[in-house]
Design a protein around this motif. Structure first.
Motif, short mmCIF file in Angstrom:
data_model
loop_
_atom_site.label_atom_id
_atom_site.label_comp_id
_atom_site.label_asym_id
_atom_site.label_seq_id
_atom_site.Cartn_x
_atom_site.Cartn_y
_atom_site.Cartn_z
N GLU A 113 0.83 -1.20 0.00
CA GLU A 113 0.00 0.00 0.00
C GLU A 113 0.86 1.25 0.00
OE1 GLU A 113 -3.45 2.20 2.69
OE2 GLU A 113 -2.45 0.39 3.43
N ALA A 114 1.93 1.26 0.81
CA ALA A 114 2.81 2.43 0.87
C ALA A 114 3.44 2.70 -0.49
CB ALA A 114 3.89 2.21 1.93
N HIS A 115 3.82 1.65 -1.18
CA HIS A 115 4.45 1.82 -2.49
C HIS A 115 3.46 2.26 -3.55
CE1 HIS A 115 7.56 1.32 -5.46
NE2 HIS A 115 6.86 0.43 -6.14
N SER A 116 2.28 1.67 -3.54
CA SER A 116 1.31 1.96 -4.60
C SER A 116 0.51 3.23 -4.34
CB SER A 116 0.35 0.78 -4.78
OG SER A 116 -0.42 0.56 -3.59
N ALA A 117 0.09 3.45 -3.09
CA ALA A 117 -0.77 4.59 -2.79
C ALA A 117 0.02 5.84 -2.44
CB ALA A 117 -1.72 4.24 -1.64
N ARG A 118 1.24 5.69 -1.93
CA ARG A 118 2.05 6.84 -1.51
C ARG A 118 3.30 7.03 -2.33
NH1 ARG A 118 -1.25 10.22 0.81
NH2 ARG A 118 -2.24 9.41 2.69
N GLY A 119 3.66 6.04 -3.13
CA GLY A 119 4.82 6.18 -4.00
C GLY A 119 6.15 6.12 -3.29
N LEU A 120 6.21 5.56 -2.09
CA LEU A 120 7.48 5.46 -1.38
C LEU A 120 8.38 4.43 -2.04
CD1 LEU A 120 5.84 6.96 0.89
CD2 LEU A 120 7.28 5.71 2.51
N ASP A 121 9.69 4.74 -2.07
CA ASP A 121 10.61 3.75 -2.60
C ASP A 121 10.89 2.70 -1.52
OD1 ASP A 121 12.95 4.44 -0.96
OD2 ASP A 121 13.14 6.22 -2.21
N TRP A 122 11.46 1.58 -1.94
CA TRP A 122 11.58 0.43 -1.05
C TRP A 122 12.60 0.65 0.05
CZ3 TRP A 122 7.79 -2.81 -0.80
CH2 TRP A 122 6.95 -2.96 -1.91
N ASP A 123 13.62 1.46 -0.19
CA ASP A 123 14.59 1.74 0.88
C ASP A 123 13.92 2.50 2.02
OD1 ASP A 123 16.68 0.51 -0.40
OD2 ASP A 123 17.40 2.33 -1.37
N GLU A 124 13.07 3.48 1.69
CA GLU A 124 12.33 4.20 2.72
C GLU A 124 11.40 3.27 3.47
OE1 GLU A 124 11.05 8.52 1.62
OE2 GLU A 124 10.91 7.31 -0.21
N ILE A 125 10.71 2.42 2.73
CA ILE A 125 9.77 1.49 3.35
C ILE A 125 10.48 0.56 4.32
CG2 ILE A 125 8.25 -0.48 2.87
CD1 ILE A 125 7.43 0.95 0.28
N ASP A 126 11.64 0.03 3.91
CA ASP A 126 12.40 -0.86 4.79
C ASP A 126 12.78 -0.18 6.10
OD1 ASP A 126 12.26 -2.82 2.88
OD2 ASP A 126 14.32 -2.62 2.19
N GLU A 127 13.25 1.07 5.99
CA GLU A 127 13.68 1.80 7.19
C GLU A 127 12.52 2.03 8.14
OE1 GLU A 127 15.58 6.15 8.44
OE2 GLU A 127 15.38 5.59 6.32
N HIS A 128 11.40 2.51 7.60
CA HIS A 128 10.24 2.79 8.45
C HIS A 128 9.63 1.52 9.00
CE1 HIS A 128 10.54 6.94 7.57
NE2 HIS A 128 10.08 6.88 6.33
N ALA A 129 9.63 0.44 8.21
CA ALA A 129 9.05 -0.83 8.66
C ALA A 129 9.78 -1.32 9.90
CB ALA A 129 9.13 -1.88 7.56
N ARG A 130 11.09 -1.23 9.89
CA ARG A 130 11.88 -1.66 11.05
C ARG A 130 11.52 -0.83 12.28
NH1 ARG A 130 16.25 -4.78 11.61
NH2 ARG A 130 17.47 -4.55 13.53
N ASP A 131 11.34 0.48 12.10
CA ASP A 131 11.02 1.34 13.23
C ASP A 131 9.65 1.02 13.82
OD1 ASP A 131 13.39 2.79 13.27
OD2 ASP A 131 12.68 4.24 11.79
N TYR A 132 8.67 0.73 12.97
CA TYR A 132 7.34 0.37 13.46
C TYR A 132 7.39 -0.92 14.27
CZ TYR A 132 4.57 3.86 10.99
OH TYR A 132 4.01 5.04 10.58
N LEU A 133 8.06 -1.93 13.74
CA LEU A 133 8.10 -3.22 14.41
C LEU A 133 8.88 -3.15 15.72
CD1 LEU A 133 8.55 -5.63 11.36
CD2 LEU A 133 6.45 -5.00 12.57
N LEU A 134 9.95 -2.35 15.76
CA LEU A 134 10.71 -2.19 17.00
C LEU A 134 9.83 -1.58 18.09
CD1 LEU A 134 14.25 -0.96 15.83
CD2 LEU A 134 13.71 -3.07 17.06
N SER A 135 9.08 -0.54 17.75
CA SER A 135 8.22 0.09 18.75
C SER A 135 7.10 -0.84 19.19
CB SER A 135 7.64 1.40 18.21
OG SER A 135 8.59 2.43 18.29
#
Length: 595
Positions: A193-215
């Motif tokens: 969804e982040a890639h298709s609806a928001r246009g985020l590249d995969w490097d950004e997604i990877d970084e943010h995904a790790r932060d969400y799961l850590l919290s």
């Protein structure tokens, strides 16, 4: 389905009226308390225009539509607070619209008031007690399963478009609370969804995904007892999404989400993927599943409930004659049957001349003339029921339970015929049973479906939390750092942001002491109610009453809040560091190789 707070730019700035739950009795004459009583609604009438596609059984054994596009806590109730200048009740999962009045959601979309359910929740979370969780759909079935020690699940997703912040903590806490009570809990990263609806590249997604799961793990989620996944790496999820896509069409997505000719196909695909997320906990076995979300995600919940029903082999409903009738028509026919049956002579149940359809038609027609001025009666529905009854003529009107063939294989249909005991009548596309109650019939239909390779999905349940106001008084947005406190902020930054926050205080200390502060309009008070007071209702009440009573001034209040926030962030960063090792040991790819 991914939560409203998962997308920082879309977190809304609703005025929550949170302190209403802590007001003393002598303040209950104020209008906002009067508003609280208006929250209680069954949500049925408002949703009836959208209830014809599919149905399920409620706790009373009656059919209820599912295609709607603790004791001692009585004073901790929600008030349906209103946000000034919001967009009425437009619910947009990807936009920045807000909810003008939470009460409208009960009437317009069939969301039920959580206040009515709260006394039945054992040891409710403080978000429930304080009305932050304000609404639900069919959450009672999840509570019943947990209370009985039966399988249940909780799932929510997060679109990794920015840092996780205190708004996301609401959902993290809800998932952890359900997990601690025995529910299978799922936390997902909505990267497709982040890639298709928001246009985020995969490097950004990877970084943010790790932060969400850590919290999430730092706040108590146990990945050994639950499941964490990314949409893009979950093949069973993608296979389920493909099957759900067969039951979804473009015109429906246009109607629900406003998609048009410029909408890219991957965005549409992300929708059915979210539907698969919602139903994913039931892949192994059907079980009550709750989705904690903000109200802007309700379109996803409604569509998922529809799709759960469409995927079923059989629909189970009440019926009274051989013809088909929708839910509202059946209520009218049932009323006619009950009235005419009650007028029969003793022993009439053995009479060879039972109530006839045409007699029920005449009874309804006579009532229509008598109730012509009753605005609550739907004349079109009444006329339709009368027409169907007259067409059936002298066919006996007789209650029965109907099995509708939706997607059953020939083998499954034949197996169901064999499995139904007692008197029954078989038609080309449905089976009528005259001995089975609705609940028993639904269980039997699901059993046959599962035996023949079907999913047997239960309609997913949901709970809804209020939006958090940004610290600057507007929207809480990840793109406006001053408006939110990131779960990645160091304690000093969190302290400074709270100290700089907008308040609901008066112009001067003198007027504050004279008139009291406006805690209901204060982002800092929200911090106490949503986070800083934690499970201490007495402390949250004390802050509220001191504010509105003029005893608490904003400077001291913010200082206390800032110190508590710094303490929370310091502890959270320590727990995030501990969670690093846990996360590294999980089978989840946080360093993808996509273009």
């Amino acid at each position: 389905m991914a939560d409203d707070h998962r997308d920082g730019d879309d977190a809304s700035s609703e005025r929550l009226g949170e302190g209403e739950r802590f007001r003393r009795d002598d303040r209950e004459s104020r209008q906002s308390v009067a508003d609280a009583s208006a929250l209680r609604s069954d949500g049925v009438r408002a949703s009836k225009a959208r209830c014809e596609r599919s149905e399920h059984l409620d706790a009373n054994g009656e059919v209820r539509a599912v295609s709607e596009a603790s004791a001692g806590s009585s004073e901790l109730r929600s008030d349906g607070g209103t946000a000034t200048g919001a967009d009425e009740t437009t619910l947009d999962p990807w936009g920045s619209s807000t909810v003008a009045d939470y009460r409208n959601l009960f009437e317009e979309f069939g969301i039920e008031a959580f206040d009515d359910l709260l006394p039945t929740v054992p040891a409710p979370h403080y978000l429930m007690r304080r009305g932050v969780i304000f609404g639900h759909r069919d959450y009672d079935r999840v509570l019943a399963a947990l209370d009985a020690g039966e399988p249940a699940a909780a799932l929510s997703g997060f679109m990794p478009t920015g840092d996780p912040h205190i708004g996301h903590k609401l959902v993290f806490d809800e998932l952890v609370w359900h997990q601690e009570r025995g529910a299978d809990s799922y936390g997902l990263i909505a990267d497709l969804e982040a890639h298709s609806a928001r246009g985020l590249d995969w490097d950004e997604i990877d970084e943010h995904a790790r932060d969400y799961l850590l919290s999430l793990v730092a706040l108590g989620f146990d990945p050994d007892e639950g499941e964490l996944y990314r949409q893009s790496d979950n093949r069973p999820l993608q296979d389920l999404a493909f099957e759900l896509g067969v039951e979804t069409n473009l015109s429906e997505l246009e109607s629900i989400y406003g998609f048009g000719g410029e909408t890219d196909v991957s965005h549409m695909q992300s929708v059915v993927t979210q539907m698969a997320d919602i139903l994913y906990p039931q892949l192994d076995e059907p079980k009550p599943t709750v989705i904690p979300v903000g109200p802007d995600q309700d379109p996803h919940v409604r569509l998922a409930r529809d799709l759960a029903a469409r995927m079923r082999f059989f629909g189970v409903t009440a019926a009274y004659a051989s013809f088909e009738a929708d839910r509202e028509e059946r209520h009218l026919i049932a009323a006619a049957y009950e009235a005419l049956s009650s007028n029969a002579e003793p022993g009439a149940e053995d009479d060879p001349d039972p109530v006839r359809c045409v007699e029920a038609a005449e009874w309804l027609a006579e009532r229509a003339e008598a109730d012509a001025d009753d605005a609550d009666l739907d004349a079109t529905t009444r006329e339709s029921a009368i027409e169907k009854l007259r067409a059936a003529g002298k066919e006996p009107l007789r209650p029965r339970t109907r099995f509708l063939d939706r997607n059953a294989t020939d083998e499954a249909f034949e197996a169901l015929i064999e499995a139904i005991d007692g008197e029954k009548r078989v038609y080309d596309e449905h089976i009528d049973s005259f001995d089975l109650a609705l609940d028993a019939a639904d269980d039997l239909a699901r059993e046959v479906e599962l035996d023949h390779g079907g999913y047997g999905f239960l309609a997913p349940s949901s709970i809804y939390h209020r939006f958090m106001t940004g610290l600057t008084g507007g929207k809480m947005s990840s793109s406006i750092p001053a408006s939110h406190i990131s779960l990645l902020d160091d304690p000093e930054t969190g302290y400074d942001k709270v100290k700089s926050a907008t308040t609901g205080g008066r112009e001067t200390a003198e007027r504050q002491r004279e008139l009291g502060g406006e805690a209901d309009e204060c982002p800092v008070y929200e911090l106490y109610a949503y986070l800083l007071a934690a499970d201490d209702d007495e402390f949250a009440t004390e802050v509220y009453e001191e504010c509105v009573g003029g005893e608490r001034l904003c400077g001291g209040c913010k200082e206390q809040a800032a110190e508590l926030m710094a303490e929370f962030l310091e502890e959270h960063q320590e727990k995030r560091a501990e969670a690093e090792e846990v996360l590294d040991g999980l089978d989840i790819d946080l360093d993808t190789e996509r273009a």
